[in-house]
Design a protein around this motif. Structure first.
Motif, PDB file in Angstrom:
ATOM      1  N   VAL A  51     -34.940   0.458  13.341  1.00 12.99           N
ATOM      2  CA  VAL A  51     -35.710  -0.215  14.369  1.00 12.99           C
ATOM      3  C   VAL A  51     -37.059   0.473  14.458  1.00 12.99           C
ATOM      4  CG1 VAL A  51     -34.801   1.243  16.205  1.00 12.99           C
ATOM      5  CG2 VAL A  51     -35.717  -0.998  16.782  1.00 12.99           C
ATOM      6  N   GLU A  52     -38.102  -0.300  14.561  1.00 11.36           N
ATOM      7  CA  GLU A  52     -39.446   0.255  14.526  1.00 11.36           C
ATOM      8  C   GLU A  52     -39.790   0.929  15.842  1.00 11.36           C
ATOM      9  OE1 GLU A  52     -44.058  -1.253  13.823  1.00 11.36           O
ATOM     10  OE2 GLU A  52     -42.372  -2.625  13.608  1.00 11.36           O
ATOM     11  N   LYS A  53     -40.366   2.103  15.756  1.00  9.94           N
ATOM     12  CA  LYS A  53     -40.794   2.842  16.949  1.00  9.94           C
ATOM     13  C   LYS A  53     -41.911   2.095  17.641  1.00  9.94           C
ATOM     14  CE  LYS A  53     -41.625   6.422  19.674  1.00  9.94           C
ATOM     15  NZ  LYS A  53     -40.705   6.901  20.673  1.00  9.94           N
ATOM     16  N   ILE A  54     -41.778   1.940  18.968  1.00  8.64           N
ATOM     17  CA  ILE A  54     -42.786   1.219  19.723  1.00  8.64           C
ATOM     18  C   ILE A  54     -44.016   2.090  19.901  1.00  8.64           C
ATOM     19  CG2 ILE A  54     -42.152   1.928  22.059  1.00  8.64           C
ATOM     20  CD1 ILE A  54     -42.331  -1.070  22.789  1.00  8.64           C
ATOM     21  N   ILE A  61     -34.278  -5.995  24.085  1.00  2.00           N
ATOM     22  CA  ILE A  61     -35.569  -5.599  23.539  1.00  2.00           C
ATOM     23  C   ILE A  61     -36.702  -5.981  24.486  1.00  2.00           C
ATOM     24  CG2 ILE A  61     -36.003  -7.721  22.229  1.00  2.00           C
ATOM     25  CD1 ILE A  61     -36.592  -4.154  20.968  1.00  2.00           C
ATOM     26  N   ASN A 107     -39.496  -3.395  25.846  1.00  2.16           N
ATOM     27  CA  ASN A 107     -40.926  -3.684  25.719  1.00  2.16           C
ATOM     28  C   ASN A 107     -41.619  -3.663  27.076  1.00  2.16           C
ATOM     29  OD1 ASN A 107     -40.940  -3.968  22.925  1.00  2.16           O
ATOM     30  ND2 ASN A 107     -40.493  -6.161  23.004  1.00  2.16           N
ATOM     31  N   ALA A 125     -30.300   4.057  19.320  1.00  2.00           N
ATOM     32  CA  ALA A 125     -31.291   3.173  18.708  1.00  2.00           C
ATOM     33  C   ALA A 125     -32.365   2.760  19.700  1.00  2.00           C
ATOM     34  CB  ALA A 125     -30.598   1.942  18.118  1.00  2.00           C
ATOM     35  N   SER A 126     -31.974   2.429  20.938  1.00  2.45           N
ATOM     36  CA  SER A 126     -32.972   2.038  21.935  1.00  2.45           C
ATOM     37  C   SER A 126     -33.824   3.233  22.360  1.00  2.45           C
ATOM     38  CB  SER A 126     -32.303   1.398  23.154  1.00  2.45           C
ATOM     39  OG  SER A 126     -31.549   2.347  23.883  1.00  2.45           O
ATOM     40  N   ARG A 186     -34.708   5.650  20.365  1.00  5.81           N
ATOM     41  CA  ARG A 186     -35.691   5.818  19.293  1.00  5.81           C
ATOM     42  C   ARG A 186     -36.813   4.794  19.421  1.00  5.81           C
ATOM     43  NH1 ARG A 186     -35.258   4.619  12.797  1.00  5.81           N
ATOM     44  NH2 ARG A 186     -37.296   5.500  12.308  1.00  5.81           N
ATOM     45  N   TYR A 187     -36.472   3.591  19.818  1.00  8.94           N
ATOM     46  CA  TYR A 187     -37.456   2.510  19.895  1.00  8.94           C
ATOM     47  C   TYR A 187     -38.527   2.774  20.941  1.00  8.94           C
ATOM     48  CZ  TYR A 187     -39.246  -2.263  20.433  1.00  8.94           C
ATOM     49  OH  TYR A 187     -40.054  -3.366  20.512  1.00  8.94           O
ATOM     50  N   VAL A 188     -38.144   3.367  22.076  1.00 10.04           N
ATOM     51  CA  VAL A 188     -39.069   3.397  23.211  1.00 10.04           C
ATOM     52  C   VAL A 188     -39.520   4.795  23.621  1.00 10.04           C
ATOM     53  CG1 VAL A 188     -37.377   3.546  25.096  1.00 10.04           C
ATOM     54  CG2 VAL A 188     -39.462   2.194  25.413  1.00 10.04           C
TER      55      VAL A 188
END
Length: 351
Positions: free
Chosen positions: A6-9, A211, A215, A236-237, A239-241
């Protein structure tokens, strides 16, 4: 290691002058609960000697399994629980020194909480505007009645709900789970907060709409300058945010550092276990986790030693007698483990 694909925000946002003190900081924060009947004297060690910081315009994720003490930390920071020992400092000032009602109202307006369950956090007997308007009346007394309605519409639109005038007059049962959780963020945002304590705000929502809430957190950090302590069991979440990741186990912070550094090069065996538990959608379905063995953590009157030793594949004799403390093993990367090795060129130090 499982691929957290998952791409880092992006964490870009308006720059602010770096103050000398963190926005919020805990020093040896501890909370124990008495268990059993009568004078049994047994104590549950929910949180022990936790030191953490959240800076301005920063998203910090606090991750760990159920029962690790994550939500207890959030309630300590929110003022729901009083610490057994230790201290919380807000903008350099100890919370224990904030004794007046005015000081406490200011703090609770600056540090509101968004709860896990969007279905029970709103009163079904009132329209969704009720909680927002009540918060505005309590924490922003300079506003007139008309201004409160205008501000309520503004924060509802700020969390991505429109038309705001229509949403305000609905009852909670008329909203989806994701919309209710956005109303929870709107209530917190109405205070003009500096830090939002988000206690697993997406765990009860469908994966397809999580997501959008993550965001939203990133957008509120960018547009309103709000910091977040994001409590989750979902790596995972996180890491994303999140900018930084704290791993918690049995009341202790066992690893901390920049999110990518912790996930790419975990130093504590428990962090490795969490990463191994992240399901890979491309892999065949299996039952159980063969890497997780041993007993659950002992947090009722625990004895000295590492609380993960009963499940740790790397346990040594020292782990049974000496409680490890966080030590620096890399650039901003700490772990509480006797056998963890520092990065090349980094000398292990005690904080």
């Amino acid at each position: 290691m499982t691929d957290l694909s998952v791409e880092k925000i992006s964490s870009t946002g308006p720059e602010a002058a770096a103050p000398t003190a963190p926005l919020i900081e805990t020093k040896d924060l501890t909370r124990h609960f008495r268990v059993g009947r009568g004078f049994s004297g047994k104590m549950l060690h929910a949180v022990d000697d936790v030191n953490l910081t959240v800076d301005r315009q920063e998203i910090v994720a606090l991750a760990g399994e159920s029962g690790s003490g994550k939500s207890t930390i959030a309630r300590l920071l929110a003022g729901v629980y009083r610490p057994t020992s230790g201290e919380i400092h807000y903008q350099g000032r100890a919370l224990s020194s904030m004794r007046s009602r005015r000081d406490q109202l200011v703090y609770r307006g600056d540090v509101p909480m968004v709860f896990q369950d969007p279905f029970s956090s709103l009163n079904p007997a009132f329209r969704v505007s009720h909680g927002i308007l009540r918060s505005l009346k309590l924490h922003r007394r300079d506003l007139t009645r008309a201004q409160r309605y205008d501000e309520a519409e503004r924060v509802i639109e700020a969390v991505g709900l429109a038309p705001a005038a229509d949403i305000m007059h609905r009852y909670p049962y008329e909203l989806s789970g994701g919309q209710r959780q956005r109303i929870g963020f709107a209530q917190a945002l109405a205070h003009k907060p500096k830090l939002i304590l988000a206690d697993e705000p997406v765990s009860m929502l469908d994966v397809s709409i999580r997501i959008g809430l993550l965001n939203l957190m990133a957008e509120l950090r960018r547009s309103a300058g709000v910091s977040f302590l994001y409590i989750t069991h979902d790596i995972a979440s996180a890491r994303y945010v999140a900018d930084r990741l704290l791993i918690m186990y049995a009341g202790h912070i066992v690893e901390s550092g920049p999110t990518e550094a912790v996930l790419a090069n975990p130093k504590h065996p428990y962090t490795d276990l969490l990463l191994g538990a992240v399901p890979d959608p491309r892999a065949p379905l299996t039952v159980g986790n063969e890497g997780d063995t041993g007993e659950p953590p002992k947090v009722i009157d625990p004895t000295p030693g590492c609380r993960f030793r009963w499940r740790c594949p790397l346990v040594v004799d020292e782990c049974h007698h000496v409680t490890p403390t966080l030590r620096r093993l890399g650039d901003g990367h700490d772990a509480a483990c006797h056998v963890a090795q520092p990065d090349a060129g980094t000398a292990p130090t005690n904080p």
